[in-house]
Design a protein around this motif. Structure first.
Motif, mmCIF file in Angstrom:
data_model
loop_
_atom_site.group_PDB
_atom_site.id
_atom_site.type_symbol
_atom_site.label_atom_id
_atom_site.label_comp_id
_atom_site.label_asym_id
_atom_site.label_seq_id
_atom_site.Cartn_x
_atom_site.Cartn_y
_atom_site.Cartn_z
ATOM 1 N N GLU A 80 0.495 -1.178 0.163
ATOM 2 C CA GLU A 80 0.435 -0.075 0.055
ATOM 3 C C GLU A 80 0.513 1.160 0.356
ATOM 4 O OE1 GLU A 80 -2.748 -0.148 3.382
ATOM 5 O OE2 GLU A 80 -3.847 -1.997 2.661
ATOM 6 N N ARG A 81 2.056 0.956 0.748
ATOM 7 C CA ARG A 81 3.086 2.432 0.314
ATOM 8 C C ARG A 81 3.112 2.919 -0.860
ATOM 9 N NH1 ARG A 81 4.532 1.223 5.679
ATOM 10 N NH2 ARG A 81 6.208 -0.943 5.220
ATOM 11 N N LYS A 82 4.344 1.479 -1.241
ATOM 12 C CA LYS A 82 4.499 1.544 -1.937
ATOM 13 C C LYS A 82 3.309 2.037 -3.664
ATOM 14 C CE LYS A 82 6.812 -1.053 -5.503
ATOM 15 N NZ LYS A 82 7.811 -2.352 -6.350
ATOM 16 N N ARG A 83 2.164 2.096 -3.337
ATOM 17 C CA ARG A 83 0.743 2.374 -4.442
ATOM 18 C C ARG A 83 0.905 3.865 -4.194
ATOM 19 N NH1 ARG A 83 -3.713 -0.804 -2.996
ATOM 20 N NH2 ARG A 83 -3.733 0.847 -1.637
ATOM 21 N N ALA A 84 0.683 4.197 -3.413
ATOM 22 C CA ALA A 84 0.712 5.346 -2.658
ATOM 23 C C ALA A 84 1.187 6.348 -3.322
ATOM 24 C CB ALA A 84 0.713 5.620 -1.880
ATOM 25 N N GLU A 85 3.150 6.047 -2.889
ATOM 26 C CA GLU A 85 4.366 6.505 -3.391
ATOM 27 C C GLU A 85 3.704 6.369 -5.318
ATOM 28 O OE1 GLU A 85 7.837 4.897 -2.247
ATOM 29 O OE2 GLU A 85 7.139 5.550 -0.045
ATOM 30 N N GLN A 86 3.639 5.885 -5.563
ATOM 31 C CA GLN A 86 3.830 5.649 -7.569
ATOM 32 C C GLN A 86 2.506 6.903 -7.667
ATOM 33 O OE1 GLN A 86 2.879 1.748 -8.359
ATOM 34 N NE2 GLN A 86 5.096 1.279 -7.772
ATOM 35 N N ALA A 88 1.255 9.596 -5.686
ATOM 36 C CA ALA A 88 2.083 10.942 -5.636
ATOM 37 C C ALA A 88 2.646 11.136 -7.054
ATOM 38 C CB ALA A 88 2.950 10.642 -4.429
ATOM 39 N N GLN A 89 4.364 10.317 -7.067
ATOM 40 C CA GLN A 89 4.551 10.397 -8.296
ATOM 41 C C GLN A 89 4.507 10.793 -9.555
ATOM 42 O OE1 GLN A 89 7.796 7.365 -8.446
ATOM 43 N NE2 GLN A 89 8.812 7.765 -6.609
ATOM 44 N N GLU A 90 3.530 10.062 -9.920
ATOM 45 C CA GLU A 90 2.791 9.827 -11.165
ATOM 46 C C GLU A 90 1.688 11.562 -10.907
ATOM 47 O OE1 GLU A 90 0.719 9.257 -14.871
ATOM 48 O OE2 GLU A 90 2.171 8.428 -14.151
ATOM 49 N N GLN A 91 0.656 12.148 -9.636
ATOM 50 C CA GLN A 91 0.257 13.497 -9.794
ATOM 51 C C GLN A 91 1.303 14.326 -9.719
ATOM 52 O OE1 GLN A 91 -2.516 14.200 -9.594
ATOM 53 N NE2 GLN A 91 -3.072 11.876 -9.934
ATOM 54 N N ALA A 92 2.608 14.414 -9.279
ATOM 55 C CA ALA A 92 3.314 15.128 -9.504
ATOM 56 C C ALA A 92 4.222 15.334 -10.987
ATOM 57 C CB ALA A 92 4.527 15.036 -8.446
ATOM 58 N N ARG A 93 4.077 14.547 -11.610
ATOM 59 C CA ARG A 93 4.221 14.493 -13.635
ATOM 60 C C ARG A 93 3.573 14.640 -14.337
ATOM 61 N NH1 ARG A 93 3.179 12.648 -17.379
ATOM 62 N NH2 ARG A 93 1.315 10.194 -16.364
ATOM 63 N N ILE A 94 2.132 14.704 -14.203
ATOM 64 C CA ILE A 94 1.076 15.183 -14.362
ATOM 65 C C ILE A 94 0.653 16.599 -14.148
ATOM 66 C CG2 ILE A 94 -1.635 15.221 -14.158
ATOM 67 C CD1 ILE A 94 -1.491 12.367 -13.559
ATOM 68 N N LYS A 95 1.199 17.566 -12.967
ATOM 69 C CA LYS A 95 0.875 18.691 -12.447
ATOM 70 C C LYS A 95 2.242 19.698 -13.455
ATOM 71 C CE LYS A 95 -1.737 19.827 -9.403
ATOM 72 N NZ LYS A 95 -2.771 20.840 -9.447
ATOM 73 N N ARG A 96 3.507 18.922 -12.945
ATOM 74 C CA ARG A 96 4.422 19.445 -14.574
ATOM 75 C C ARG A 96 4.217 19.923 -14.807
ATOM 76 N NH1 ARG A 96 7.820 16.061 -10.759
ATOM 77 N NH2 ARG A 96 8.180 14.582 -12.600
ATOM 78 N N GLU A 97 3.870 18.567 -16.324
ATOM 79 C CA GLU A 97 3.184 18.074 -17.075
ATOM 80 C C GLU A 97 2.428 19.719 -17.771
ATOM 81 O OE1 GLU A 97 2.138 14.962 -19.210
ATOM 82 O OE2 GLU A 97 4.013 14.078 -18.269
ATOM 83 N N GLN A 98 1.071 19.784 -16.692
ATOM 84 C CA GLN A 98 -0.184 20.958 -16.748
ATOM 85 C C GLN A 98 0.814 22.508 -16.841
ATOM 86 O OE1 GLN A 98 -2.560 20.149 -14.079
ATOM 87 N NE2 GLN A 98 -3.312 18.725 -15.252
ATOM 88 N N LYS A 99 1.833 22.576 -15.946
ATOM 89 C CA LYS A 99 2.385 23.695 -15.592
ATOM 90 C C LYS A 99 3.780 24.534 -16.977
ATOM 91 C CE LYS A 99 5.214 26.418 -12.117
ATOM 92 N NZ LYS A 99 5.927 26.012 -11.162
ATOM 93 N N GLN A 100 4.031 23.112 -17.520
ATOM 94 C CA GLN A 100 5.207 23.406 -18.300
ATOM 95 C C GLN A 100 3.699 24.003 -20.006
ATOM 96 O OE1 GLN A 100 7.288 20.052 -19.922
ATOM 97 N NE2 GLN A 100 8.969 21.189 -20.993
#
Length: 196
Positions: A80-86, A88-100
């Protein structure tokens, strides 16, 4: 604490309680027969405490020992911890792409002017914000011809078309875009949300 966890595991059905665990460690002989290893009442206990518990193969099928339940729980928590980290990383990647994308869209399209004295206040992120405008921009913002976009801590005045494109990419970055057809616009063309 181990007892409370054991109780929880018993209640959840992961572990079935083994009745009379002492019977498994004692021989099938009579009541008074000393346990293997002899030595009387206390001698047998001290030797038995140092020995590992009976292997799982000797327990009836369907019963699970406490160590196995701990291992399963630890594995589940790690998964569960690994899935939550993944996630969070995916959400951060999407946010970076949107900002760009927004930064590329806004490049050279901001209509902010230096040396303007009027201020347009608006609510954004639960607080009252402001952007400096001239009289023409103020009127255009109030009628919905211009919008305000927040990027990098700054509020940029943009055309309605750019503001709607920003809203499609990430609606949270659109700070202000007045809907001219909304009932909140007064007879004078000034929106009711205009605070000052």
């Amino acid at each position: 604490m181990a007892d409370s966890l054991r109780d929880q595991l018993l209640k959840s059905g992961i572990v079935k309680q083994v009745r009379e665990e002492k019977r498994q460690t004692q021989p099938q002989g009579g009541k008074g027969a000393p346990p293997k290893g002899g030595g009387g009442r206390h001698g047998g206990k001290s030797q038995q405490q140092g020995r590992p518990s009976a292997p799982a193969a000797k327990k009836p099928s369907g019963e699970m020992d406490l160590a196995m339940a701990y291992a399963i729980r630890a594995q589940t928590e790690a998964t569960e911890r690994k899935r939550a980290e993944q996630e969070a990383q995916e959400q951060a990647r999407i946010k970076r792409e949107q900002k760009q994308k927004i930064q590329q869209l806004l490049q050279g399209k901001a209509l902010n002017k230096n040396d303007v004295e009027q201020v347009r206040h608006f609510e954004y992120g639960g607080k009252i914000r402001r952007v400096h405008v001239d009289a023409e921009q103020l009127a255009a913002i109030n009628t919905g011809e211009l919008g305000v976009v927040q990027i990098g801590g700054r509020y940029l005045i943009v055309s309605r078309e750019i503001a709607t494109q920003v809203r499609e990419i990430d609606a949270h970055q659109l700070a202000l875009l007045v809907d001219p057809n909304a009932s909140g616009v007064g007879d004078d063309g000034v929106p009711d949300d205009l605070i000052w």
